[in-house]
Design a protein around this motif. Structure first.
Motif: not given
Length: 480
Positions: A102-109, A130-131
């Motif tokens: 989740v943390a990785w995904s959050a940074d990519l977003e 992302a919004a």
């Protein structure tokens, strides 16, 4: 789709149910109701989160929920109570790995939002998360980055630490403490390098910094738990439970999910408190335990004189028939043999004969806090005769017979007599003070933690060798 008002109300209700669940678990008679509080609270949390505003992709979510539910039900039916400690450790690893992803995904977003802003892309280009990120000011994005770093680091430590804990509890990894050359310096170096990478990340470095932080944290989790011996594994399981809670809380901040924040904080704080209580019960330094025994006692253990004297079922039964007072001390050996029902029947027969029978439970008996209490409750042993160590320890000196079933460290007099013992200073059940002690044990080995026990060599101790369930069954027909 439900409104945010419904979701917020559900989050409050679920949080209250989780608090009631934790509070009820402190009492055996209220524990079943407390578990239901937790089940209902989690059901409410999952439902209102899944159908809250900004959530989509149900075509993917619903099949994943079904797969997870089926897998969970299968594991719950297949896993025996004796395997519950390793199951808990395995579930902690899932939470940790989820936090990393989740943390990785959050940074990519976050990076996607920044790129879209540079191109003046509209909000319709963004996913729901992302919004949400797009509404944050630059200083708020800095806090998001800090949350991401914490989620990756704590989650990665939790994942590999829990995997090793699972291996040790399941007997797939050697229970003795083992570290690579350099020991604690390697852990400290990895932690320092992680901090340096975190600073680089917060100052604009690429996604590669998070990958390296995760790799270093994976190593720290592995190396820390490998360096902790079997005697401290109950504390380790509780500690990893705390880690998983803090990882979930960090991700809750990242996702702006209040319920995840509250739930993670409850798990993290309760796990930390339990770890502290257990360390106090074992007279262990909490920091020493989590650092793999850093600063612990050193030196050769005292030599043990004498020999182990065996006894058969007839001899044990004769002593029980002559006794007026009996204390039973269960340990993990009872769990492995699934002997709790046989023990319950033995207690029933002894009490029917007018004998006083009680249980002495050490705070860390078994491989999970409360392990023995759960097994005895499952076998319908009356709650009022199941006593904690502090309640019963002074009574051993006036007790006729003590039966130790599959315990080692929690009845080891070396904890008080040998300052060089790995468990030196740990409060133990003083079973050796009783008139007669019978130790039900498979063989002459040192047990899971690998620590020799002088109790087995004392003059008033007799070794009742064999599988605990078969041994207890052999007594039942000989009890008057």
């Amino acid at each position: 789709m439900l409104s945010q008002g419904f979701v917020s109300a559900a989050a409050i209700a679920a949080s209250v149910l989780f608090v009631l669940s934790l509070g009820g678990l402190s009492n055996q008679e209220k524990a079943k109701r407390a578990v239901w509080y937790g089940i209902v609270g989690m059901a409410v949390a999952v439902f209102f989160t899944a159908f809250g505003p900004g959530i989509g992709a149900y075509w993917l979510m619903i099949p994943m929920v079904i797969v997870g539910a089926v897998a969970g039900a299968y594991v719950a039916k297949k896993v025996e109570m004796t395997e519950m400690p390793q199951l808990v450790a395995a579930l902690h690893s899932f939470v940790g790995l989820a936090a990393v992803f989740v943390a990785w995904s959050a940074d990519l977003e976050r990076r996607r939002v920044l790129a879209a802003r540079a191109l003046d892309a509209g909000a319709e280009q963004f996913s729901a998360f992302a919004a949400l990120v797009a509404t944050k000011a630059p200083d708020e994005l800095m806090f998001l980055q800090i949350e991401v770093v914490l989620g990756v680091f704590i989650g990665a430590v939790t994942f590999t630490g829990s995997v090793i804990a699972f291996g040790k509890l399941a007997g797939k990894v050697d229970g003795k403490p083992r570290q690579l050359p350099g020991g604690h310096l390697l852990n400290a170096g990895a932690a320092a390098l992680s901090l340096l990478l975190a600073i680089l990340y917060l100052n604009g470095a690429g996604f590669w910094t998070l990958l390296l932080i995760a790799a270093l944290a994976f190593f720290i989790g592995y190396h820390l738990i490998m360096g902790i011996g079997g005697a401290d594994m109950p504390v380790v399981v509780s500690m990893l439970n705390s880690y998983s809670g803090w990882a979930a809380a960090a991700i809750g901040f990242t996702l702006s999910n209040d319920l995840l924040i509250v739930t993670g904080a409850l798990v993290g704080s309760s796990g930390a408190i339990l770890s502290y209580i257990m360390c106090k019960a074992m007279n262990r330094n909490f920091v020493n335990v989590i650092l793999g025994g850093f600063g612990g006692s050193q030196g050769p253990a005292a030599e043990i004189e004498g020999e182990q004297v065996a006894i058969d079922a007839g001899g044990v039964a004769s002593a029980l028939n002559d006794a007026d007072s009996v204390i039973i001390v269960p340990g993990y050996g009872m769990a492995v043999a699934q002997a709790q029902n046989a023990v319950s029947e033995l207690v029933r027969k002894l009490r029917s004969a007018g004998k006083e029978v009680r249980f002495g439970i050490h705070p860390v008996a078994g491989r999970l806090p409360g392990h023995m209490n759960v097994l005895l409750a499952e076998a319908r042993v009356p709650y009022d005769i199941v006593l904690e160590m502090d309640e019963i320890n002074d009574d051993f000196a006036s007790t006729d017979v003590v039966i130790v079933i599959g315990s080692n460290d929690i009845v080891n007099p070396a904890a008080q007599e040998d300052p060089n013992s790995p468990i030196a200073g740990m409060p133990v059940l003083k079973v050796w003070e009783a008139k007669q002690v019978f130790v039900c044990k498979r063989g002459q080995g040192t047990g899971y933690s690998g620590i020799e026990n002088p109790l087995f060599f004392k003059e008033n101790t007799r070794m009742f060798y064999g599988d605990a369930r078969s041994s207890i069954d052999s007594l039942l027909s000989q009890i008057d």
